[in-house]
Design an enzyme around this catalytic site. Structure first.
Site, PDB file in Angstrom:
ATOM      1  N   THR A 165      11.087  39.403  81.829  1.00  0.00           N
ATOM      2  CA  THR A 165      10.759  40.292  80.716  1.00  0.00           C
ATOM      3  C   THR A 165       9.296  40.691  80.716  1.00  0.00           C
ATOM      4  O   THR A 165       8.947  41.829  80.386  1.00  0.00           O
ATOM      5  CB  THR A 165      11.109  39.607  79.377  1.00  0.00           C
ATOM      6  OG1 THR A 165      12.515  39.362  79.336  1.00  0.00           O
ATOM      7  CG2 THR A 165      10.725  40.480  78.193  1.00  0.00           C
ATOM      8  N   SER A 173      15.462  36.683  85.575  1.00  0.00           N
ATOM      9  CA  SER A 173      15.572  35.286  85.992  1.00  0.00           C
ATOM     10  C   SER A 173      17.024  34.820  86.111  1.00  0.00           C
ATOM     11  O   SER A 173      17.300  33.807  86.760  1.00  0.00           O
ATOM     12  CB  SER A 173      14.797  34.360  85.053  1.00  0.00           C
ATOM     13  OG  SER A 173      15.392  34.295  83.780  1.00  0.00           O
ATOM     14  N   THR A 194      12.371  34.264  81.136  1.00  0.00           N
ATOM     15  CA  THR A 194      12.536  33.078  80.291  1.00  0.00           C
ATOM     16  C   THR A 194      13.906  32.423  80.408  1.00  0.00           C
ATOM     17  O   THR A 194      14.044  31.225  80.161  1.00  0.00           O
ATOM     18  CB  THR A 194      12.283  33.420  78.811  1.00  0.00           C
ATOM     19  OG1 THR A 194      13.218  34.419  78.381  1.00  0.00           O
ATOM     20  CG2 THR A 194      10.870  33.924  78.594  1.00  0.00           C
ATOM     21  N   ASP A 195      14.938  33.173  80.800  1.00  0.00           N
ATOM     22  CA  ASP A 195      16.303  32.641  80.708  1.00  0.00           C
ATOM     23  C   ASP A 195      16.522  31.419  81.586  1.00  0.00           C
ATOM     24  O   ASP A 195      17.220  30.482  81.190  1.00  0.00           O
ATOM     25  CB  ASP A 195      17.325  33.724  81.044  1.00  0.00           C
ATOM     26  CG  ASP A 195      17.448  34.768  79.945  1.00  0.00           C
ATOM     27  OD1 ASP A 195      16.865  34.552  78.858  1.00  0.00           O
ATOM     28  OD2 ASP A 195      18.118  35.789  80.166  1.00  0.00           O
TER      29      ASP A 195
END
Length: 333
Positions: free
Chosen positions: A13, A55, A86-87
């Protein structure tokens, strides 16, 4: 002489742009360098694009390649920052903690909930924290997010939209930013236990299984038939598993006897497992399972993958899970 910090961009992101298919990684590290230099003060930043991926599309082979890359160049820099979606960030930081044990410099993984191009994004603040942790001189693998520095082997993503997306699970924060600056709690830092060498071998033949009432025990037999060498089971409460009616523990005993490694933890995020309290846990221990104790699911899965990449010897595998390698687990006395 300025400290040199390497920024490795993997996508996510933080570097995303709008497209007709939604947000996709699109900004290169070169396009972000002007913003990054605004928060780097008197540090020399060097940027490099490793990939440009959401990710969700980062896989174990990418972890190994990233670890190899970091290991090869770490002597040229005083710190490294990895920009990451972030995932799956917690999986990456956990695996890097095992692959890069005893690394002599800080490696800090960060990302954001909004693109760096967004005017109210959290990206710049997270990068600021990560860059200055990378320049701190404290070696290890860390995650910087929302003005916190956390051990890479202890983080989990706990919120989908909030800027406070990550928490350090069952372990205090390594550092926090306040009006006094970046304060680091030195007693929480990783302990160097030997020489540094890249240990990027792993096995993908690992499965994560969450128990639910009525689960068919045959799933373990199916996994073993498919060639899986290890399974991490999230048990109930302190780690218990059923042995009446649908006898899950008997199936565990069977696959363990045939060579599968079964690691058991708790579905509860906090406080961890203890299979020595209830019959449902003691019977599991008798079947030959190993305990995850207070590891995160991300650390348990990646440690299992990593251990199975180091050895196939059952005794050595068991010993690895009785050792705290990167402060990923608290082993009871």
């Amino acid at each position: 002489m300025k400290k040199r910090i390497l920024i490795i961009n993997t996508g996510g992101t933080l570097s995303s742009v709008s497209s007709e298919n939604g947000l996709v990684p699109g900004l290169s590290s070169h396009e972000m360098i002007e913003e990054l230099q605004m928060v780097s003060k008197d540090l020399e930043l060097v940027t490099e694009d490793f990939s440009s991926l959401d990710s969700a599309n980062i896989f174990p082979e990418d972890w190994a390649s990233l670890a190899d890359k970091i290991g090869m160049v770490c002597g040229d820099y005083q710190g490294i920052v990895v920009l990451h979606g972030t995932d799956t960030l917690a999986y990456t930081s956990s695996m890097l903690s095992f692959m890069l044990q005893n690394i002599p410099i800080p490696v800090v993984v960060t990302g954001s909930q909004l693109s760096i191009a967004h005017p109210v994004a959290d990206a710049m603040e997270n990068c600021r924290c990560a860059i200055h942790m990378a320049a701190s001189g404290h070696p290890g693998v860390f995650v910087a997010f929302n003005r916190k520095v956390m051990l890479g082997s202890r983080v989990s993503k706990v919120r989908t939209m909030s800027f406070d997306a990550f928490e350090s699970i069952n372990y205090p924060n390594v550092g926090e930013i306040s009006s006094l600056g970046l304060h680091i709690s030195k007693d929480t830092l990783p302990v160097k236990k030997g020489i540094f060498r890249i240990q990027a071998e792993y096995s993908e033949k690992v499965f994560l299984l969450k128990l639910f009432p009525g689960i068919n025990p045959d799933v373990l037999d199916i996994l073993q038939e498919q060639g899986y060498r290890g399974v991490y089971i999230e048990g109930f409460g302190l780690g218990g598993m059923p042995f009446l009616k649908k006898d899950f523990i008997s199936e565990v005993r069977k696959v363990v006897s045939r060579g599968m490694v079964v690691l058991v933890g708790s579905q509860c995020r906090y406080e961890g497992s203890n299979l020595s309290v209830y019959e449902t846990g003691l019977e599991a221990l008798k079947s030959g399972v190993l305990q995850a104790y207070d590891m995160t699911a991300e650390a348990a899965v990646t440690k299992l993958m990593w251990v199975l990449g180091q050895t196939q010897n059952p005794r050595e595998i068991e010993e690895y899970f009785f050792v705290d390698l990167a402060r990923e687990v608290t082993i009871p006395d």
